[in-house]
Design a protein around this motif. Sequence first.
Motif, PDB file in Angstrom:
ATOM      1  N   LEU A   1      36.020 -63.377  27.343  1.00  0.00           N
ATOM      2  CA  LEU A   1      36.709 -62.695  26.249  1.00  0.00           C
ATOM      3  C   LEU A   1      37.671 -63.683  25.603  1.00  0.00           C
ATOM      4  N   LEU A   2      37.520 -63.920  24.324  1.00  0.00           N
ATOM      5  CA  LEU A   2      38.352 -64.895  23.615  1.00  0.00           C
ATOM      6  C   LEU A   2      39.643 -64.261  23.130  1.00  0.00           C
ATOM      7  N   GLY A   3      40.683 -65.105  23.081  1.00  0.00           N
ATOM      8  CA  GLY A   3      41.952 -64.658  22.518  1.00  0.00           C
ATOM      9  C   GLY A   3      42.859 -63.952  23.490  1.00  0.00           C
ATOM     10  N   THR A   4      42.551 -63.995  24.794  1.00  0.00           N
ATOM     11  CA  THR A   4      43.415 -63.373  25.803  1.00  0.00           C
ATOM     12  C   THR A   4      43.583 -64.344  26.959  1.00  0.00           C
ATOM     13  N   GLY A   5      44.333 -63.935  27.961  1.00  0.00           N
ATOM     14  CA  GLY A   5      44.512 -64.763  29.139  1.00  0.00           C
ATOM     15  C   GLY A   5      43.220 -64.965  29.896  1.00  0.00           C
ATOM     16  N   ALA A   6      42.214 -64.114  29.607  1.00  0.00           N
ATOM     17  CA  ALA A   6      40.925 -64.223  30.302  1.00  0.00           C
ATOM     18  C   ALA A   6      39.997 -65.208  29.604  1.00  0.00           C
ATOM     19  N   GLN A   7      40.509 -65.928  28.596  1.00  0.00           N
ATOM     20  CA  GLN A   7      39.656 -66.744  27.741  1.00  0.00           C
ATOM     21  C   GLN A   7      38.825 -67.759  28.507  1.00  0.00           C
ATOM     22  N   ASN A   8      39.418 -68.433  29.439  1.00  0.00           N
ATOM     23  CA  ASN A   8      38.694 -69.497  30.136  1.00  0.00           C
ATOM     24  C   ASN A   8      38.161 -69.079  31.495  1.00  0.00           C
ATOM     25  N   GLN A   9      38.145 -67.780  31.724  1.00  0.00           N
ATOM     26  CA  GLN A   9      37.668 -67.281  33.003  1.00  0.00           C
ATOM     27  C   GLN A   9      36.266 -66.715  32.847  1.00  0.00           C
ATOM     28  N   GLU A  10      35.319 -67.299  33.547  1.00  0.00           N
ATOM     29  CA  GLU A  10      33.956 -66.780  33.516  1.00  0.00           C
ATOM     30  C   GLU A  10      33.893 -65.532  34.389  1.00  0.00           C
ATOM     31  N   SER A  11      33.380 -64.452  33.839  1.00  0.00           N
ATOM     32  CA  SER A  11      33.298 -63.198  34.583  1.00  0.00           C
ATOM     33  C   SER A  11      32.085 -62.408  34.109  1.00  0.00           C
ATOM     34  N   TYR A  12      31.912 -61.233  34.679  1.00  0.00           N
ATOM     35  CA  TYR A  12      30.734 -60.415  34.400  1.00  0.00           C
ATOM     36  C   TYR A  12      31.188 -59.031  33.923  1.00  0.00           C
ATOM     37  N   PRO A  13      31.781 -58.963  32.736  1.00  0.00           N
ATOM     38  CA  PRO A  13      32.375 -57.698  32.276  1.00  0.00           C
ATOM     39  C   PRO A  13      31.361 -56.632  31.887  1.00  0.00           C
ATOM     40  N   LEU A  14      30.075 -56.997  31.768  1.00  0.00           N
ATOM     41  CA  LEU A  14      29.048 -56.022  31.380  1.00  0.00           C
ATOM     42  C   LEU A  14      28.224 -55.552  32.572  1.00  0.00           C
ATOM     43  N   SER A  15      28.567 -56.021  33.756  1.00  0.00           N
ATOM     44  CA  SER A  15      27.780 -55.704  34.948  1.00  0.00           C
ATOM     45  C   SER A  15      28.464 -54.608  35.758  1.00  0.00           C
ATOM     46  N   LEU A  16      27.904 -53.409  35.725  1.00  0.00           N
ATOM     47  CA  LEU A  16      28.497 -52.287  36.451  1.00  0.00           C
ATOM     48  C   LEU A  16      28.123 -52.311  37.927  1.00  0.00           C
ATOM     49  N   LYS A  17      29.026 -51.812  38.748  1.00  0.00           N
ATOM     50  CA  LYS A  17      28.713 -51.612  40.151  1.00  0.00           C
ATOM     51  C   LYS A  17      27.635 -50.541  40.300  1.00  0.00           C
ATOM     52  N   ASP A  18      26.926 -50.586  41.402  1.00  0.00           N
ATOM     53  CA  ASP A  18      25.922 -49.560  41.668  1.00  0.00           C
ATOM     54  C   ASP A  18      26.610 -48.241  42.009  1.00  0.00           C
ATOM     55  N   MET A  19      25.918 -47.162  41.681  1.00  0.00           N
ATOM     56  CA  MET A  19      26.446 -45.830  41.935  1.00  0.00           C
ATOM     57  C   MET A  19      26.113 -45.382  43.354  1.00  0.00           C
ATOM     58  N   CYS A  20      27.068 -44.724  44.001  1.00  0.00           N
ATOM     59  CA  CYS A  20      26.845 -44.106  45.307  1.00  0.00           C
ATOM     60  C   CYS A  20      27.699 -42.843  45.363  1.00  0.00           C
ATOM     61  N   THR A  21      27.061 -41.682  45.423  1.00  0.00           N
ATOM     62  CA  THR A  21      27.798 -40.415  45.351  1.00  0.00           C
ATOM     63  C   THR A  21      27.551 -39.537  46.572  1.00  0.00           C
ATOM     64  N   ILE A  22      27.191 -40.132  47.679  1.00  0.00           N
ATOM     65  CA  ILE A  22      26.802 -39.328  48.837  1.00  0.00           C
ATOM     66  C   ILE A  22      27.928 -38.417  49.311  1.00  0.00           C
ATOM     67  N   ASP A  23      29.172 -38.838  49.129  1.00  0.00           N
ATOM     68  CA  ASP A  23      30.282 -37.986  49.555  1.00  0.00           C
ATOM     69  C   ASP A  23      30.646 -36.938  48.505  1.00  0.00           C
ATOM     70  N   MET A  24      29.930 -36.942  47.375  1.00  0.00           N
ATOM     71  CA  MET A  24      30.150 -35.943  46.330  1.00  0.00           C
ATOM     72  C   MET A  24      29.093 -34.837  46.354  1.00  0.00           C
ATOM     73  N   ILE A  25      28.207 -34.853  47.322  1.00  0.00           N
ATOM     74  CA  ILE A  25      27.070 -33.921  47.333  1.00  0.00           C
ATOM     75  C   ILE A  25      27.491 -32.461  47.155  1.00  0.00           C
ATOM     76  N   PRO A  26      28.468 -31.934  47.902  1.00  0.00           N
ATOM     77  CA  PRO A  26      28.842 -30.529  47.680  1.00  0.00           C
ATOM     78  C   PRO A  26      29.296 -30.254  46.254  1.00  0.00           C
ATOM     79  N   GLU A  27      30.109 -31.150  45.709  1.00  0.00           N
ATOM     80  CA  GLU A  27      30.619 -30.977  44.355  1.00  0.00           C
ATOM     81  C   GLU A  27      29.493 -30.997  43.328  1.00  0.00           C
ATOM     82  N   LEU A  28      28.523 -31.894  43.502  1.00  0.00           N
ATOM     83  CA  LEU A  28      27.406 -31.999  42.567  1.00  0.00           C
ATOM     84  C   LEU A  28      26.509 -30.769  42.651  1.00  0.00           C
TER      85      LEU A  28
END
Length: 800
Positions: free
Chosen positions: A203-230
């Motif tokens: 991301l340009l123009g911020t403190g993150a400018q020179n930091q290589e990262s993966y801002p478009l990569s989401l973590k995998d979903m795991c909802t096993i502890d949400m089963i009753p609610e779902l």
Amino acid sequence: MGKRVELLAPAGGYETMVGAFNAGADAVYLGGSKFGARAYADNFDRDQVLDAISYAHLHGKKIYMTVNTLVKEREFGELYDFMLPFAQRRLDGVIVQDYGVMRFIRDEFPQVELHASTQQTITGVHGAKLLKELGCCRVVPARELSLYEMKAIRTEADVEVEAFIHGAMCYCYSGACLFSSMVGTRSGNRGRCAQPCRLPYQLLGTGAQNQESYPLSLKDMCTIDMIPELIEAGIDSFKIEGRMKKPEYAAGVTSLYRKYIDLYYADPEKNRRITVSREDLEMLKSLYLRTGISQGYYHKHNGRDMVTISSPAYSGTSDKVLETVREKYLGGELKIKCKLSCGLTLGEPAWINMEVMQGAESKGNGSEDNSDDRIIIETVTGNVVEAASKRPMDKESVLKQLSRLGNTPFEAIEIDINIDSKDKEGIFVPVSELNELRRQLCEKMMDTLLASGENGAVTQGDLKQHPESRTEIRSKSPAESHGHENMNSDFHVLVNTKDQLDAVLDVLSGPADCKEYNALTRVYVDSDVFFSLDESAREKIRKAKNGSDMGLAQGESLELIVALPFVTRTEERFDAVKDLDEIKKKLADSSFDGVLIRNFEQLGFFREKNFAGKVILDYGVYSWNSEAAKLLTECGTDAGFKPSEVSVPLELTIHEAKELVEGIRDRLYLPVSLNVYGKAPMMISAGCIKKTLDNCSGKVNQFNRENMKIQDRMGNLLDVTTNCRNCYNVIWNVHPTSLLGKMENISKVCRFDHYRIDLTTEDRKETMRILKAFILGDLESAGELKNEDFTTGHFKRAVE
């Protein structure tokens, strides 16, 4: 107890399907040899799909086929022959993205359920209601929706909801991603995504400018502890992502979700909260999950903690876990438990019967709900039993032969044998005859199970015949009606900022120094700009509408259209549908004539309101084929609502676009617009790059937009626009698509009704240069534009 939630597992191949069913899946979704959105999975050939359907139905399970890619006009003729054998075998349902495919299967194979894919980007009740009216019985909403929104769709639209509960997450709203397509030819809408979201960006123009990262990569979903609610939210089907993953993944993940679903149903009051054991969580993490997991969007709109900022890599898999899963679930096929009875009475025909309880197989492991069970009994008879001349036949000999069910779907849990020699020295039945009776009995029971209930085979006579012609009566086009079939196409311009609108209005004030210019007959104004118009701007618009002479026919006035947001949602914290209602009210008292519809939620809303203004469907409301355009016209009402124009999707080549136009004009008439300039929206995301790598602007749900840039690993700069009102980001292509140098060629290939220029991040100066080049024919501006970096998009470059 009422209907239980369905556990739906992925299957990239036959072994994976068997393992998923062994692990407790109620249904499996799979892809055939064509039209599936996972082109790089093993997938099933024709015979494997047929075998899979039979196998599932024997065990009370279901098979859903993914027919969820967008289909080009030239490919549509393959669909009937592809679907026919599966429909005849009673395929349970199809998961569909393409509106044309949806209409075709609905009309030609009405016994096959239609499930709207998450690729349709359904974000609310209005779109879900419309899909139900058009023939869908189930909707897979966008994965970005909260549990609040999912529940609303289930209750208010009264349609089944299938929701993802585990697996990989896309950064973009599914179906709206053009990133992979635009940087190559691998379209996510065709099952060939190259996953550019898993690459590093800065991301340009911020403190993150020179930091290589993966801002478009989401973590995998795991909802096993949400089963009753779902479950209590009313979700009908729990869907596990992963047709590209190994059999061990599908079986292992399915087994754990099966365990905790059954735990909940064992005592719903007691188990409204469940605690997942540490061992089970570790097992899930050992089955091809990325570094870090999240519960997805069910309780948050976005967040830095949902992103694998440091690395998108998978966690290490455990060989021990994989071996355990293989041994437990991948060693063999399911067996149907049965009871066998055999009667061998001297002087009477030999008989064997089989008793099967149908229904129990389709329930989750540990289920005690037997309300739908029924007993099926089949019997076969043989020759008359003779007296033994030498060694009489005993029960052990008969038992040995009847127990040999190894190559059948059955497993005998009880065998009752009755031998009556009527006080003689014994009876005799040839072993070969017992074997034949056993074989006949198994085949007869299989036929009965497959033919029982809704799983019976469909004959050719039950289906409509292959449509030889798709020609339909249509009205004439405006050009034909006036006898000007070769008249020039006019231009439309879409603006996203107030500066861009001012520049367009200045051009509309009159090209006094231009002898030749192209007709500019319509202006699309972004909804945020529309809401911000002050009285002086509205007065300027009124003058342009009534005073422009930019190629308008006598008596005609400039059209003004509100371009709606890319995404519309009804969230607990903010109801964006209220903006649609406000726009509808303002249109009745303004110089504007209609709306540019950009998603199905908006289409459903304006249809319900019987909006009588002009309704134009944007390129994201996909008409890849004329059948899709036909379905979209079915959304019209007798009260005046009517889609009046479609846009060529950005992923079609010029010749594919020509085929689309010809198909539409052969069957109906809808004006068709072709985009000739503009940066393609490569991603539309509920995530916010600014929030992830910097800070939230703090203006959520306010009329605020900010532009920033991210840099890819090749040094390319991509503009990103934050739409704070509706809380989404748009990532634009590096270079605009410009067909300025192709206009003469286009006119020779096909006459489109309109050409469209989309202005995105351009300032006033850039806007004027673009308008001068395209509209005013200014050679200097055209030369400058042609010398700048641009792409021709998919003009000649077809997606795979």
